[in-house]
Design a protein around this motif. Structure first.
Motif, PDB file in Angstrom:
ATOM      1  N   LEU A 100      58.939  58.831  23.910  1.00 50.60           N
ATOM      2  CA  LEU A 100      58.102  58.515  25.072  1.00 50.60           C
ATOM      3  C   LEU A 100      58.119  59.633  26.109  1.00 50.60           C
ATOM      4  O   LEU A 100      57.062  60.150  26.491  1.00 50.60           O
ATOM      5  N   LEU A 101      59.295  60.032  26.549  1.00 47.56           N
ATOM      6  CA  LEU A 101      59.362  61.087  27.567  1.00 47.56           C
ATOM      7  C   LEU A 101      58.882  62.422  27.009  1.00 47.56           C
ATOM      8  O   LEU A 101      58.108  63.140  27.659  1.00 47.56           O
ATOM      9  N   GLY A 102      59.344  62.771  25.826  1.00 47.96           N
ATOM     10  CA  GLY A 102      58.958  64.056  25.230  1.00 47.96           C
ATOM     11  C   GLY A 102      57.477  64.143  24.952  1.00 47.96           C
ATOM     12  O   GLY A 102      56.816  65.134  25.276  1.00 47.96           O
ATOM     13  N   THR A 103      56.927  63.094  24.360  1.00 51.51           N
ATOM     14  CA  THR A 103      55.511  63.127  24.006  1.00 51.51           C
ATOM     15  C   THR A 103      54.621  63.124  25.242  1.00 51.51           C
ATOM     16  O   THR A 103      53.553  63.751  25.256  1.00 51.51           O
ATOM     17  N   LYS A 104      55.035  62.423  26.290  1.00 50.49           N
ATOM     18  CA  LYS A 104      54.260  62.486  27.545  1.00 50.49           C
ATOM     19  C   LYS A 104      54.080  63.934  27.994  1.00 50.49           C
ATOM     20  O   LYS A 104      52.975  64.347  28.371  1.00 50.49           O
ATOM     21  N   GLU A 105      55.149  64.722  27.912  1.00 47.40           N
ATOM     22  CA  GLU A 105      55.075  66.107  28.355  1.00 47.40           C
ATOM     23  C   GLU A 105      54.273  66.974  27.389  1.00 47.40           C
ATOM     24  O   GLU A 105      53.558  67.891  27.805  1.00 47.40           O
ATOM     25  N   VAL A 106      54.372  66.690  26.094  1.00 46.72           N
ATOM     26  CA  VAL A 106      53.595  67.451  25.111  1.00 46.72           C
ATOM     27  C   VAL A 106      52.105  67.199  25.300  1.00 46.72           C
ATOM     28  O   VAL A 106      51.284  68.120  25.210  1.00 46.72           O
ATOM     29  N   VAL A 107      51.743  65.964  25.564  1.00 48.49           N
ATOM     30  CA  VAL A 107      50.338  65.619  25.799  1.00 48.49           C
ATOM     31  C   VAL A 107      49.812  66.353  27.029  1.00 48.49           C
ATOM     32  O   VAL A 107      48.731  66.972  26.997  1.00 48.49           O
ATOM     33  N   LYS A 108      50.573  66.301  28.111  1.00 49.32           N
ATOM     34  CA  LYS A 108      50.156  66.965  29.354  1.00 49.32           C
ATOM     35  C   LYS A 108      50.049  68.479  29.153  1.00 49.32           C
ATOM     36  O   LYS A 108      49.095  69.116  29.615  1.00 49.32           O
ATOM     37  N   PHE A 109      51.024  69.044  28.448  1.00 50.89           N
ATOM     38  CA  PHE A 109      51.025  70.486  28.172  1.00 50.89           C
ATOM     39  C   PHE A 109      49.819  70.883  27.328  1.00 50.89           C
ATOM     40  O   PHE A 109      49.152  71.893  27.600  1.00 50.89           O
ATOM     41  N   SER A 110      49.511  70.090  26.300  1.00 46.36           N
ATOM     42  CA  SER A 110      48.379  70.403  25.420  1.00 46.36           C
ATOM     43  C   SER A 110      47.066  70.385  26.184  1.00 46.36           C
ATOM     44  O   SER A 110      46.221  71.278  26.027  1.00 46.36           O
TER      45      SER A 110
END
Length: 295
Positions: A100-110
């Motif tokens: 949850l935390l990691g993917t939130k940041e990956v989505v925002k970064f992408s």
């Protein structure tokens, strides 16, 4: 290099195989792997100057990228999550943080990079008319991430495609420890001359998909896929006791485990629309393995 590709979890089983393929499929691209080495290993590194390996958490992906001065990626292959069902009960906090935390940041970064996000969803989402997504912490977090990616795209704009892997097996799979895969465990037990341990009742089914087919599917989705629904499996259900029987040795039933689903079978319709079909069969793979390792 004409473009940069990011693979989270690039030192893992699927990630390392994907990087091998990307080197061929995108000959002018530089590839960056971001991995926390929870299950990834140094042995999985691909020895090629076009690949850069970065150790770190996806939670800090934007900072890591900025600190290293890396060029913005054009495609982000997000495989770097926690990916075990039964173990997620014990590893609840890790599952939450990584998924949850990691993917939130990956989505925002992408989205900020203008990159296309290729997300590896969980096939558990489709079991029991969708109810299986609530069976365990792993499946639940993966299902929530699908919702988040879709909503984020509507809210802020994001180019994405979502794939689903069905029980990946093949060279490079984990064979030891608590995160070993089913076929990896069977192969290890076979080589040691031990009876194969099948989780009760043994009639539960899985759709086993070779790593080569998975990687080929990921690349096709990256090139031409859009949105949700790219299931990568064979469309065949294998009862686990029957799979153990393919090794031609004895097996024993062990107690049922929490959070496991009863059935698994992929609907290949959308992936087939991209020209993807599985080319490898589990029974042939096991037959070749047994023939190469007679007891």
């Amino acid at each position: 290099m004409s473009q940069t590709l990011l693979v989270t979890g690039g030192a893992g089983f699927v990630g390392s195989a994907l990087i091998e393929s990307l080197l061929t499929e995108f000959p002018d691209a530089a590839i960056v792997s971001l991995d926390n080495y929870f299950t990834g290993t140094l042995e999985n590194h691909v020895n090629d100057p076009r690949v850069t390996y970065v150790e770190g958490s996806t939670v800090e992906i934007a900072k890591i990228w900025a600190d290293r001065g890396l060029p913005s990626p054009s495609i982000v292959f997000h495989l770097g999550e926690y990916s075990r069902i039964v173990q997620s009960f014990e590893d609840h906090d890790l599952t939450w943080d990584y998924n949850l935390l990691g993917t939130k940041e990956v989505v925002k970064f992408s989205a900020a990079a203008g990159a296309k996000l290729i997300y590896a969803g969980s096939s558990s989402k489709f079991g029991n008319d969708g109810e299986d997504e609530n069976l365990n912490p792993y499946a639940w977090t993966k299902a929530k991430n699908i919702e988040y990616i879709k909503n984020y795209s509507n809210w802020f704009g994001l180019d994405y495609a979502i794939t689903y892997f069905y029980n990946v097996y093949g060279p490079g799979q984990i064979t030891n420890g608590k995160y070993a895969t089913v076929i990896g465990i069977f192969q290890r037990q076979y080589l040691k001359g031990e009876p194969l341990t099948v989780v009760s009742p043994g009639t539960q089914t899985r759709d086993f998909t070779h790593i080569d087919d998975i990687v080929r599917g990921i690349v096709l989705v990256a090139r031409g896929g859009a949105g949700d629904g790219y299931l990568l499996g064979t469309g065949r259900e294998w009862p686990l006791a029957e799979v153990a029987g393919l090794f031609g040795t004895e097996h024993v039933l062990v107690p049922a485990l929490p959070g496991e689903r009863v059935r698994g079978q992929a609907d290949l319709t959308k992936a087939a629309g991209l020209g993807w079909t599985p080319e490898n069969r589990l029974d042939r793979y096991i037959a070749d393995f047994v023939a190469a390792n007679p007891r």
